[in-house]
Design a protein around this motif. Structure first.
Motif, PDB file in Angstrom:
ATOM      1  N   THR A  74       0.843  -1.188   0.000  1.00  7.52           N
ATOM      2  CA  THR A  74       0.000   0.000   0.000  1.00  7.52           C
ATOM      3  C   THR A  74       0.883   1.244   0.000  1.00  7.52           C
ATOM      4  OG1 THR A  74      -0.063   0.187   2.406  1.00  7.52           O
ATOM      5  CG2 THR A  74      -1.702  -1.245   1.374  1.00  7.52           C
ATOM      6  N   ALA A  75       0.274   2.384  -0.218  1.00  8.05           N
ATOM      7  CA  ALA A  75       1.036   3.633  -0.221  1.00  8.05           C
ATOM      8  C   ALA A  75       1.671   3.891   1.138  1.00  8.05           C
ATOM      9  CB  ALA A  75       0.129   4.806  -0.608  1.00  8.05           C
ATOM     10  N   ALA A  76       1.069   3.364   2.204  1.00  8.60           N
ATOM     11  CA  ALA A  76       1.600   3.564   3.550  1.00  8.60           C
ATOM     12  C   ALA A  76       2.763   2.634   3.865  1.00  8.60           C
ATOM     13  CB  ALA A  76       0.493   3.369   4.575  1.00  8.60           C
ATOM     14  N   GLY A  77       2.953   1.629   3.030  1.00  7.79           N
ATOM     15  CA  GLY A  77       4.093   0.748   3.235  1.00  7.79           C
ATOM     16  C   GLY A  77       3.761  -0.663   3.661  1.00  7.79           C
ATOM     17  N   GLY A  78       2.534  -0.965   4.053  1.00 13.45           N
ATOM     18  CA  GLY A  78       2.178  -2.321   4.450  1.00 13.45           C
ATOM     19  C   GLY A  78       1.862  -3.189   3.247  1.00 13.45           C
ATOM     20  N   LEU A  79       1.853  -4.501   3.451  1.00 10.42           N
ATOM     21  CA  LEU A  79       1.505  -5.421   2.377  1.00 10.42           C
ATOM     22  C   LEU A  79       0.033  -5.288   2.012  1.00 10.42           C
ATOM     23  CD1 LEU A  79       3.412  -8.672   3.416  1.00 10.42           C
ATOM     24  CD2 LEU A  79       3.898  -7.222   1.438  1.00 10.42           C
ATOM     25  N   ASP A  80      -0.249  -5.301   0.729  1.00  6.86           N
ATOM     26  CA  ASP A  80      -1.607  -5.248   0.230  1.00  6.86           C
ATOM     27  C   ASP A  80      -2.047  -6.683  -0.060  1.00  6.86           C
ATOM     28  OD1 ASP A  80      -3.900  -5.075  -1.450  1.00  6.86           O
ATOM     29  OD2 ASP A  80      -3.355  -3.025  -2.004  1.00  6.86           O
ATOM     30  N   SER A  81      -2.878  -7.246   0.804  1.00  7.99           N
ATOM     31  CA  SER A  81      -3.274  -8.650   0.677  1.00  7.99           C
ATOM     32  C   SER A  81      -3.939  -8.950  -0.654  1.00  7.99           C
ATOM     33  CB  SER A  81      -4.217  -9.031   1.826  1.00  7.99           C
ATOM     34  OG  SER A  81      -3.558  -8.931   3.067  1.00  7.99           O
ATOM     35  N   ASP A  82      -4.754  -8.027  -1.138  1.00 10.75           N
ATOM     36  CA  ASP A  82      -5.438  -8.249  -2.415  1.00 10.75           C
ATOM     37  C   ASP A  82      -4.438  -8.345  -3.558  1.00 10.75           C
ATOM     38  OD1 ASP A  82      -7.879  -8.238  -1.157  1.00 10.75           O
ATOM     39  OD2 ASP A  82      -8.273  -6.113  -1.553  1.00 10.75           O
ATOM     40  N   ARG A  83      -3.424  -7.493  -3.547  1.00 11.29           N
ATOM     41  CA  ARG A  83      -2.405  -7.531  -4.612  1.00 11.29           C
ATOM     42  C   ARG A  83      -1.593  -8.823  -4.548  1.00 11.29           C
ATOM     43  NH1 ARG A  83       0.488  -1.617  -5.359  1.00 11.29           N
ATOM     44  NH2 ARG A  83      -1.340  -0.468  -6.110  1.00 11.29           N
ATOM     45  N   VAL A  84      -1.215  -9.232  -3.327  1.00  8.02           N
ATOM     46  CA  VAL A  84      -0.460 -10.473  -3.183  1.00  8.02           C
ATOM     47  C   VAL A  84      -1.289 -11.650  -3.668  1.00  8.02           C
ATOM     48  CG1 VAL A  84       0.626 -12.059  -1.543  1.00  8.02           C
ATOM     49  CG2 VAL A  84       0.942  -9.581  -1.289  1.00  8.02           C
ATOM     50  N   ASP A  85      -2.555 -11.705  -3.270  1.00  8.84           N
ATOM     51  CA  ASP A  85      -3.415 -12.812  -3.680  1.00  8.84           C
ATOM     52  C   ASP A  85      -3.616 -12.844  -5.188  1.00  8.84           C
ATOM     53  OD1 ASP A  85      -3.664 -13.667  -1.085  1.00  8.84           O
ATOM     54  OD2 ASP A  85      -5.643 -12.778  -0.761  1.00  8.84           O
ATOM     55  N   ALA A  86      -3.752 -11.680  -5.798  1.00  5.30           N
ATOM     56  CA  ALA A  86      -3.945 -11.623  -7.251  1.00  5.30           C
ATOM     57  C   ALA A  86      -2.723 -12.178  -7.983  1.00  5.30           C
ATOM     58  CB  ALA A  86      -4.221 -10.183  -7.687  1.00  5.30           C
ATOM     59  N   LEU A  87      -1.532 -11.841  -7.504  1.00  9.23           N
ATOM     60  CA  LEU A  87      -0.312 -12.367  -8.112  1.00  9.23           C
ATOM     61  C   LEU A  87      -0.211 -13.870  -7.898  1.00  9.23           C
ATOM     62  CD1 LEU A  87       2.471 -11.928  -9.455  1.00  9.23           C
ATOM     63  CD2 LEU A  87       3.397 -11.541  -7.156  1.00  9.23           C
ATOM     64  N   VAL A  88      -0.498 -14.326  -6.692  1.00 10.82           N
ATOM     65  CA  VAL A  88      -0.431 -15.757  -6.387  1.00 10.82           C
ATOM     66  C   VAL A  88      -1.433 -16.531  -7.230  1.00 10.82           C
ATOM     67  CG1 VAL A  88      -0.904 -17.474  -4.590  1.00 10.82           C
ATOM     68  CG2 VAL A  88       0.529 -15.473  -4.082  1.00 10.82           C
ATOM     69  N   ASP A  89      -2.624 -15.984  -7.460  1.00 10.18           N
ATOM     70  CA  ASP A  89      -3.615 -16.651  -8.302  1.00 10.18           C
ATOM     71  C   ASP A  89      -3.035 -16.951  -9.683  1.00 10.18           C
ATOM     72  OD1 ASP A  89      -5.438 -16.469  -6.232  1.00 10.18           O
ATOM     73  OD2 ASP A  89      -6.483 -14.713  -7.056  1.00 10.18           O
ATOM     74  N   VAL A  90      -2.338 -15.968 -10.253  1.00  9.51           N
ATOM     75  CA  VAL A  90      -1.755 -16.127 -11.594  1.00  9.51           C
ATOM     76  C   VAL A  90      -0.663 -17.188 -11.572  1.00  9.51           C
ATOM     77  CG1 VAL A  90      -0.417 -14.977 -13.394  1.00  9.51           C
ATOM     78  CG2 VAL A  90      -2.332 -13.789 -12.300  1.00  9.51           C
ATOM     79  N   LEU A  91       0.227 -17.105 -10.580  1.00 10.34           N
ATOM     80  CA  LEU A  91       1.349 -18.039 -10.522  1.00 10.34           C
ATOM     81  C   LEU A  91       0.884 -19.459 -10.233  1.00 10.34           C
ATOM     82  CD1 LEU A  91       4.017 -15.921  -8.618  1.00 10.34           C
ATOM     83  CD2 LEU A  91       3.766 -16.276 -11.067  1.00 10.34           C
ATOM     84  N   ALA A  92      -0.125 -19.608  -9.388  1.00  5.89           N
ATOM     85  CA  ALA A  92      -0.632 -20.943  -9.062  1.00  5.89           C
ATOM     86  C   ALA A  92      -1.270 -21.592 -10.285  1.00  5.89           C
ATOM     87  CB  ALA A  92      -1.630 -20.856  -7.906  1.00  5.89           C
ATOM     88  N   ARG A  93      -2.010 -20.807 -11.061  1.00  3.29           N
ATOM     89  CA  ARG A  93      -2.607 -21.361 -12.291  1.00  3.29           C
ATOM     90  C   ARG A  93      -1.527 -21.754 -13.293  1.00  3.29           C
ATOM     91  NH1 ARG A  93      -6.467 -17.091 -11.551  1.00  3.29           N
ATOM     92  NH2 ARG A  93      -5.356 -15.812 -13.097  1.00  3.29           N
ATOM     93  N   THR A  94      -0.504 -20.952 -13.402  1.00  2.00           N
ATOM     94  CA  THR A  94       0.598 -21.270 -14.316  1.00  2.00           C
ATOM     95  C   THR A  94       1.293 -22.553 -13.884  1.00  2.00           C
ATOM     96  OG1 THR A  94       0.954 -18.916 -14.759  1.00  2.00           O
ATOM     97  CG2 THR A  94       2.770 -20.407 -15.273  1.00  2.00           C
ATOM     98  N   ARG A  95       1.499 -22.678 -12.596  1.00  2.00           N
ATOM     99  CA  ARG A  95       2.154 -23.874 -12.063  1.00  2.00           C
ATOM    100  C   ARG A  95       1.278 -25.117 -12.252  1.00  2.00           C
ATOM    101  NH1 ARG A  95       3.094 -26.608  -7.326  1.00  2.00           N
ATOM    102  NH2 ARG A  95       5.285 -26.953  -6.747  1.00  2.00           N
TER     103      ARG A  95
END
Length: 381
Positions: free
Chosen positions: A10-31
């Motif tokens: 996020t702009a404040a510096g913490g992890l954005d769970s939605d962004r992490v999950d969206a990336l993981v969704d793509v990588l998991a499908r590819t795998r």
């Protein structure tokens, strides 16, 4: 795939769970489709800012290390939880530049990555910011990703950014055009790539991504530079971002290490003829071609090879130590750098070897020959 801090936080510096999950969704499908995946992920320092009460990325190394110490655990825990939704195990691999600048460490990194993949886990690679010092930092994860891509013999390197590709100018400036394909260095002539990322949370900019693309494509690995939101398109081969075509063939591991990751322990200055030999890789470097030895390197150490003006034209692994080479330089046919341990650097141009002056003299008689010879001596010809 490499993802930067700005695409995960996020702009404040913490992890954005939605962004992490969206990336993981793509990588998991590819795998799941049968493709092995290695993720090079920034974000440790950025993830540690909010828990430590920091409003922005600190500039001093000590506080960066503290933020990385807190944030790296949070980053990997978040990846572990997100990939667990698909039954995928995650393995953390932390590297410093020292781990790839020393040849033995480089081989260790290769074995670790290959074993994690062989055992069915997905490697999450990051720079070890907690212990990395200013002298041994990669500086950004783009270069690290290119080296890891070569280590695991990747078929593709995807660099995710907060910009949807490489532009011929500032993307925010009207009229700037996205480059859909880069075939080589000539396509980058006049392109502005010196602007950093927009978030202020990462260290890399477009210049580091272009350099990473050059490292990978020179080693035979194509690269796609795309926005994080287009990660699925990049992995599926659909048109998105900027596609860097491979410009070379896969090099031996130790040659890629030598060119892009080694720390030279000394330097050797060469004659013009020796420069031509190493720049064109037409043979080994012999002691007869050495004019000056700098540094206290040992046999097996990487050294820089310089032309007569002191410009670096190549790197090599010396088969002699500095003391032995000092005794042999300029007069021995002993090999200093074998052909297989030599890598010319991009843009290196061999110094021209001057041809001796030639003078044509037509001789009609012995008397004319004598006159021509004596005249030639007086004129210096």
């Amino acid at each position: 795939m490499k993802v930067g801090s700005s695409s995960l936080t996020t702009a404040a510096g913490g992890l954005d769970s939605d962004r992490v999950d969206a990336l993981v969704d793509v990588l998991a499908r590819t795998r799941a489709a049968g493709t092995e995946v290695v993720l090079v992920s920034s974000g440790a320092i950025a993830a540690g800012l909010a828990p430590l009460g920091l409003s922005e990325r600190p500039r001093d190394l000590a506080r960066q290390q503290a933020a990385a110490c807190v944030g790296q655990g949070l980053l990997v825990a978040r990846y572990t939880a997100s990939f667990a939704r698909y039954g995928v195990r995650v393995g953390q691999i932390l590297l410093t530049a020292d781990d790839v600048s020393r040849r033995a460490h480089y081989r260790n990194a290769y074995r670790a990555l290959v074993q994690v993949l062989a055992m069915g886990a997905l490697p999450v690679v990051n720079e070890n910011d907690t212990v990395a010092t200013a002298e041994i930092k990669f500086g950004d994860n783009d270069r690290l990703a290119a080296l890891v891509a070569h280590l695991v013999r990747a078929d593709l390197l995807v660099l995710l950014s907060d910009v949807d590709g490489l532009y011929d100018g500032d993307p925010a400036r009207p009229g700037s055009r996205r480059l859909r394909e880069v075939r080589g260095r000539l396509d980058l002539a006049g392109i502005e790539v010196d602007s950093p990322g927009n978030s202020g949370l990462g260290t890399g900019g477009m210049v580091t991504k272009v350099e990473a693309a050059r490292i990978a494509t020179d080693a035979g690995i194509p690269v796609v530079l795309a926005a994080a939101r287009h990660a699925a398109d990049a992995l599926a081969g659909r048109e998105t971002g900027t596609h860097f075509l491979r410009t070379g063939h896969r090099a031996a591991d130790h040659l890629l290490w030598l060119e892009h990751a080694s720390s030279p322990c000394g330097a050797v200055r060469l004659t013009a003829q020796a420069v031509r030999t190493v720049a064109q890789r037409t043979g080994p470097l012999l002691a007869a071609g050495v004019t000056c030895v700098e540094g206290g390197f040992a046999a097996g150490d990487p050294v820089e090879l310089l032309d007569e003006r002191g410009q670096v034209v190549a790197r090599g692994i010396s088969s002699l130590d500095a003391r032995e080479l000092l005794r042999l330089q300029g007069r021995s046919t002993r090999e200093v750098v074998p052909h297989d341990d030599l890598v010319p650097l991009p843009g290196a141009i061999a110094s021209p070897v001057p041809e001796p002056a030639r003078v044509r003299i037509r001789i009609r008689s012995a008397a004319e020959f004598a006159r021509a010879a004596s005249g030639g001596e007086r004129s210096g010809q």
